[in-house]
Scaffold this active site. Structure first.
Site, mmCIF file in Angstrom:
data_model
loop_
_atom_site.group_PDB
_atom_site.id
_atom_site.type_symbol
_atom_site.label_atom_id
_atom_site.label_comp_id
_atom_site.label_asym_id
_atom_site.label_seq_id
_atom_site.Cartn_x
_atom_site.Cartn_y
_atom_site.Cartn_z
ATOM 1 N N TRP A 138 4.522 -8.000 6.611
ATOM 2 C CA TRP A 138 4.800 -8.290 5.213
ATOM 3 C C TRP A 138 3.484 -8.578 4.481
ATOM 4 C CZ3 TRP A 138 8.849 -6.197 3.399
ATOM 5 C CH2 TRP A 138 10.044 -6.170 4.124
ATOM 6 N N SER A 139 3.375 -9.674 3.775
ATOM 7 C CA SER A 139 2.194 -9.856 2.917
ATOM 8 C C SER A 139 0.930 -10.216 3.681
ATOM 9 C CB SER A 139 2.473 -10.907 1.842
ATOM 10 O OG SER A 139 3.314 -10.371 0.852
ATOM 11 N N MET A 140 0.976 -10.329 4.999
ATOM 12 C CA MET A 140 -0.277 -10.351 5.748
ATOM 13 C C MET A 140 -1.063 -9.072 5.471
ATOM 14 S SD MET A 140 0.321 -12.183 9.428
ATOM 15 C CE MET A 140 0.927 -10.712 10.261
ATOM 16 N N LYS A 163 -1.730 -7.838 2.703
ATOM 17 C CA LYS A 163 -2.664 -8.081 1.606
ATOM 18 C C LYS A 163 -4.039 -8.465 2.129
ATOM 19 C CE LYS A 163 0.742 -9.556 -1.885
ATOM 20 N NZ LYS A 163 1.995 -9.179 -1.219
#
Length: 415
Positions: free
Chosen positions: A143-145, A147
């Site tokens: 998921w937003s890891m 980013k």
């Protein structure tokens, strides 16, 4: 560690999360109403239903490690020698405190919905555990890891001169963003989530706004690219003034990488610059947004890899960009990108450049519903935790941070 070390902004960002779909059961003979509106999708109805419900608490222990069965993907190939991580296994023989109680690490695994946990001290794995029929070869959704990985690629592009300066405005490289809310916004401000564009990271699917509609169209129905709203988005604040967590900023960074990578794809650029030099032991993959043939890597929240390979990323960060005997990421980029930005208000102190800062020098890549690459340079600790929190569960989030503080303080070599 304080009971609640996160600012209100992080609570909002993680509690609602990217792509947090409602848990209501879906009728077998129809799609949810939001999926019936707008452009018709070529994605099979059964797959749309599964994507719609993939974050729900009764299935996410499985879906979070099965994204290649739900989405079109693009592989990030590994190659060459695997970075052989040292290991010296130890029981987690300590306790941690949370909300007035004292708990064991074994209790932590259950209490915080853990699929996989790796603890590294120095350059050595001291603990590794997989649950719920997962294992070392399982590729978990970050998921937003993702980013934080995108931030690493921007740092590499900067070092290579593909990006001249972080203080260049984004339309210098992406002229299609001129005339909208992103005009005049610098790459640095986008990395810091201070673009000022009018994009609220809110996923109310009953009354979908810009973020919920974007998720539905780009990721569930695959009728548009996730970055497309950036072309005509409005401005809510002056660039640099206000921190507001928004995945569209990272999608713009992904488009920037597409544009400056010399005709390559983000997946190819990442493979050549990061994944192969890192010595990853398995290929990673991005889920793709938009229609087949048009969609690209979902750089805001779409990367899957093994727990060990995420741990390699964490160890590389701890080593100042050094991994597998090579300097992969410039050490000054590691330092710059993990330093919190001077806050305009007291509750905006915990974000750097696509990394969350946690106090006492520790920082973390954090993904929806409990995905972490936690790095504590002062105490020589890396922790990877892959989870399946129920949507919006902040209790598990806070307890996890308390555990990280305790495991950082733990010395496995001490009798």
């Amino acid at each position: 560690m304080p009971k609640n070390p996160f600012s209100a902004s992080l609570h909002l960002a993680i509690a609602i999360g990217l792509a947090s779909a409602p848990a209501a059961s879906l009728a077998q003979d129809s799609l949810p109403e939001p999926l019936l509106q707008g452009e018709q999708s070529n994605v099979p109805i059964a797959i749309q239903r599964l994507r719609w419900a993939m974050n729900d608490a009764d299935v996410n222990a499985l879906t979070f490690r099965s994204m290649d069965t739900l989405f079109t993907t693009r592989t990030v190939p590994r190659s060459g020698d695997v970075w052989q991580l040292q290991r010296r296994d130890h029981p987690l023989d300590f306790t941690y405190r949370y909300d007035g109680g004292t708990y064991t690490p074994e209790q932590f695994l259950d209490r915080t919905y853990t699929n996989a946990l790796i603890v590294m001290k120095g350059d050595t794995i001291v603990y590794e555990n997989y649950r719920n029929n997962s294992g070392p070869d399982t590729r978990f959704m970050g998921w937003s890891m993702t980013k934080s990985l995108t931030s690493l690629l921007v740092g590499m592009a900067l070092e290579e001169g593909r990006i001249a300066s972080l203080d260049d405005t984004i339309e210098t490289y992406l002229p299609e963003l001129a005339g909208g809310g992103y005009e005049g916004v610098t790459i640095r401000q986008i990395l810091q989530m201070r673009s000022g564009v009018d994009y609220e990271e809110r996923y109310d699917f009953a009354n979908p706004g810009i973020a919920a509609s974007n998720h539905i169209n780009a990721l569930v129905k695959n009728v548009s690219r996730f970055v497309e709203p950036a072309m005509n988005i409005r401005r809510a604040h002056e660039p640099g003034e206000v921190f507001a967590y928004k995945t569209i900023d990272t999608a713009v960074l992904g488009l920037l990488l597409e544009r400056v990578s010399g005709g390559s794809t983000v997946a190819s650029y990442m493979s050549e610059r990061l994944w192969q030099p890192l010595g990853a032991e398995r290929d990673g993959f991005f889920i793709m947004d938009g229609p087949v043939g048009t969609g690209r890597e979902f750089t805001g929240a779409g990367y899957s890899a093994t727990a060990r390979d995420f741990a390699r990323v964490g160890q590389m960060m701890l080593n100042g960009g050094l991994a597998n005997g090579r300097q992969i990421v410039p050490s000054d980029w590691i330092e710059l990108s993990t330093q919190p930005v001077a806050a305009a208000t007291p509750d905006q102190h915990d974000y750097a450049m696509q990394w969350w800062t946690l106090g006492n020098g520790a920082y973390s890549a954090i993904g929806l519903q409990g995905q972490y690459i936690y790095v504590d340079p002062r105490r020589d600790t890396v922790v990877v935790k892959l989870s399946y929190y129920p949507p919006g569960n902040m209790t598990a989030q806070e307890e996890t941070l308390a555990f990280f503080d305790a495991v950082s303080a733990w010395n496995p070599e001490q009798d």
